[in-house]
Scaffold this motif. Structure first.
Motif, PDB file in Angstrom:
ATOM      1  N   UNK A   1     -12.106   3.258  18.515  1.00 37.50           N
ATOM      2  CA  UNK A   1     -13.449   3.346  17.933  1.00 37.50           C
ATOM      3  C   UNK A   1     -13.382   3.490  16.414  1.00 37.50           C
ATOM      4  N   UNK A   2     -12.355   4.224  15.958  1.00 39.64           N
ATOM      5  CA  UNK A   2     -12.193   4.441  14.523  1.00 39.64           C
ATOM      6  C   UNK A   2     -10.725   4.227  14.136  1.00 39.64           C
ATOM      7  N   UNK A   3     -10.490   3.940  12.885  1.00 44.84           N
ATOM      8  CA  UNK A   3      -9.106   3.758  12.426  1.00 44.84           C
ATOM      9  C   UNK A   3      -8.970   4.175  10.968  1.00 44.84           C
ATOM     10  N   UNK A   4      -7.716   4.329  10.525  1.00 40.57           N
ATOM     11  CA  UNK A   4      -7.422   4.724   9.143  1.00 40.57           C
ATOM     12  C   UNK A   4      -6.944   3.525   8.342  1.00 40.57           C
ATOM     13  N   UNK A   5      -7.221   3.541   7.045  1.00 38.54           N
ATOM     14  CA  UNK A   5      -6.655   2.554   6.120  1.00 38.54           C
ATOM     15  C   UNK A   5      -5.650   3.293   5.240  1.00 38.54           C
ATOM     16  N   UNK A   6      -4.440   2.771   5.158  1.00 36.57           N
ATOM     17  CA  UNK A   6      -3.388   3.453   4.413  1.00 36.57           C
ATOM     18  C   UNK A   6      -2.770   2.523   3.382  1.00 36.57           C
ATOM     19  N   UNK A   7      -2.807   2.929   2.113  1.00 38.60           N
ATOM     20  CA  UNK A   7      -2.098   2.188   1.062  1.00 38.60           C
ATOM     21  C   UNK A   7      -0.658   2.675   1.053  1.00 38.60           C
ATOM     22  N   UNK A   8       0.266   1.752   1.106  1.00 39.72           N
ATOM     23  CA  UNK A   8       1.674   2.144   1.178  1.00 39.72           C
ATOM     24  C   UNK A   8       2.539   1.158   0.403  1.00 39.72           C
ATOM     25  N   UNK A   9       3.671   1.645  -0.110  1.00 42.37           N
ATOM     26  CA  UNK A   9       4.598   0.700  -0.746  1.00 42.37           C
ATOM     27  C   UNK A   9       5.763   0.406   0.196  1.00 42.37           C
ATOM     28  N   UNK A  10       5.571   0.663   1.474  1.00 42.42           N
ATOM     29  CA  UNK A  10       6.681   0.488   2.417  1.00 42.42           C
ATOM     30  C   UNK A  10       6.552  -0.750   3.297  1.00 42.42           C
TER      31      UNK A  10
ATOM     32  N   UNK B   1      -6.299   6.516   2.862  1.00 41.22           N
ATOM     33  CA  UNK B   1      -5.233   7.242   2.156  1.00 41.22           C
ATOM     34  C   UNK B   1      -4.719   6.446   0.968  1.00 41.22           C
ATOM     35  N   UNK B   2      -4.509   7.139  -0.148  1.00 37.44           N
ATOM     36  CA  UNK B   2      -3.848   6.516  -1.300  1.00 37.44           C
ATOM     37  C   UNK B   2      -2.477   7.139  -1.434  1.00 37.44           C
ATOM     38  N   UNK B   3      -1.606   6.411  -2.045  1.00 39.20           N
ATOM     39  CA  UNK B   3      -0.279   6.980  -2.318  1.00 39.20           C
ATOM     40  C   UNK B   3       0.115   6.491  -3.706  1.00 39.20           C
ATOM     41  N   UNK B   4      -0.071   7.336  -4.695  1.00 43.65           N
ATOM     42  CA  UNK B   4       0.220   6.957  -6.083  1.00 43.65           C
ATOM     43  C   UNK B   4      -0.521   5.699  -6.481  1.00 43.65           C
ATOM     44  N   UNK B   5      -1.745   5.546  -6.028  1.00 49.92           N
ATOM     45  CA  UNK B   5      -2.441   4.284  -6.243  1.00 49.92           C
ATOM     46  C   UNK B   5      -3.869   4.515  -6.708  1.00 49.92           C
ATOM     47  N   UNK B   6      -4.034   5.473  -7.624  1.00 48.83           N
ATOM     48  CA  UNK B   6      -5.386   5.802  -8.079  1.00 48.83           C
ATOM     49  C   UNK B   6      -6.082   4.584  -8.675  1.00 48.83           C
TER      50      UNK B   6
END
Ligand SMILES: [Zn+2]
Length: 376
Positions: free
Chosen positions: A75-84, A37-42
């Motif tokens: 088995x699987x996980x998410x990568x999340x970009x965050x400013x928090x 996931x990106x969050x304002x981080x193109x």
């Protein structure tokens, strides 16, 4: 000065649900990373691609390292970009998700490949640990963090400022991170890979006790720790710093609430302590007069940045036994919103002469010189 970059990451404990609707990519097939996931981080997309590649490649190796069967790791996980993420944390992990700090990544130079990989391995280890945060009191944090650093050492990253050793910042295994990681590496080398795997299993089941080491190695934990202190991974400064921390009231690596008061009392009791306090007052006077290089006091009340003046513990230990003049003392200053420190060396030649600022310089957390300030 010896602050480790990975040592400043942390474990998030609250559920995070704010990313709905932001840009994301689903990763096809059954790769370990399910979604990124990106969050304002193109502009961070190239970094995201690197993260994806490293994580997909490394996560299976990491799971195999920690457990005989990978059954307890997600088995699987998410990568999340965050400013928090708070403060200067570069990354964090919780609830089977790995977080990367958008703010940190945007405001700092792109991380070097090896550095970025180490941060990701440390956090992926937390994903794989998958420990029950509700039973935190039965899961010593030093083993959780030590195992995450052990994993990055085992997967090839033993060099650099956060290498496997017990030193000034992490002087005992109960401080976690690189010291506990170095201790686990030693135990594995001496007693086999089952030590870490059984530790992981016990922590996962929230059934840990120090007895585990006795049943696995035949020796009590205290004896193993004594044994480790004879290796080159245990630096002499660690013993001195740990003793000082005990005198100041630290418990399991955590300082007491009244550390400032205790430190002042400790300094006053040392032969060269009064001179050190005198030198500190001289520097405080320069701050009041806006004459200390690198410090600009904010006139705005809303501006919540603070500035701390302190003594590196190894400097303190060297300096507080030095009595008489001429005298020299080194302090550091740090803004609450910056990772680097500014160092000030002051000296005083005689009773009649005042303290003088001899040198002021700015350095990275691992001691690299960034800037010399002009001193009048
Ligand atoms: Zn960690």
């Amino acid at each position: 000065m010896k602050r480790a970059f990975v040592g400043r990451t942390f474990l998030l404990i609250w559920p995070v649900l704010w990313w709905a609707g932001c840009a994301s990519e689903r990763v096809s097939g059954s790769s370990p990373v399910r979604r990124i996931y990106y969050r304002g981080a193109a502009e961070l997309k190239p970094l995201a691609q690197r993260a994806l590649h490293i994580c997909n490649d490394t996560y299976p190796k990491l799971c195999a390292l920690l457990a005989e069967d990978a059954g307890t790791a997600p088995r699987r996980f998410d990568i999340i970009f965050t400013d928090r993420l708070p403060g200067n944390s570069q990354a964090g992990a919780a609830g089977g998700k790995l977080y990367l700090n958008t703010h940190y990544l945007k405001t700092n130079d792109p991380p070097a490949e090896a550095h970025f990989e180490q941060v990701l391995i440390h956090e992926m280890a937390h994903v794989a640990q998958n420990y029950d945060v509700g039973k935190r009191d039965k899961i010593p944090s030093w083993w959780v963090e030590g195992m995450a650093d052990y994993a990055r050492y085992k997967l090839g990253h033993t060099n650099g400022p956060a290498g496997p050793e017990c030193s000034a910042e992490y002087p005992h295994y109960k401080y976690g991170y690189q010291c506990a990681g170095a201790f686990l590496l030693h135990l594995e080398a001496s007693y086999g890979p089952m030590v870490v795997r059984r530790l992981h299993r016990a922590l996962h089941q929230a059934e840990y006790s120090d007895e585990l080491f006795l049943t696995t190695t035949g020796k009590p934990l205290d004896d193993l720790w004594m044994e480790f202190q004879n290796t080159s991974a245990f630096k002499p400064i660690a013993k001195r710093i740990y003793k000082l921390h005990n005198e100041l009231g630290y418990v399991n690596g955590k300082p007491p609430d009244d550390l400032g008061t205790r430190t002042l009392a400790w300094l006053k009791d040392r032969p060269g302590g009064p001179l050190t306090l005198d030198a500190a007052n001289f520097l405080k006077g320069l701050i009041e007069k806006d004459q200390l290089p690198g410090v600009v006091r904010s006139k705005k009340k809303k501006h919540k940045v603070s500035f701390t003046l302190g003594l590196e513990l190894d400097d303190a230990l060297k300096q507080v036994n030095a009595t008489g003049l001429p005298a020299s003392r080194t302090f550091y200053g740090q803004r609450s919103d910056e990772a680097f420190k500014i160092f000030y060396r002051v000296n005083r030649v005689s009773e009649e002469g005042p303290w003088k600022l001899e040198r002021a310089w700015r350095a990275t957390p691992d001691g690299q010189l960034l800037e010399e300030y002009r001193v009048e």
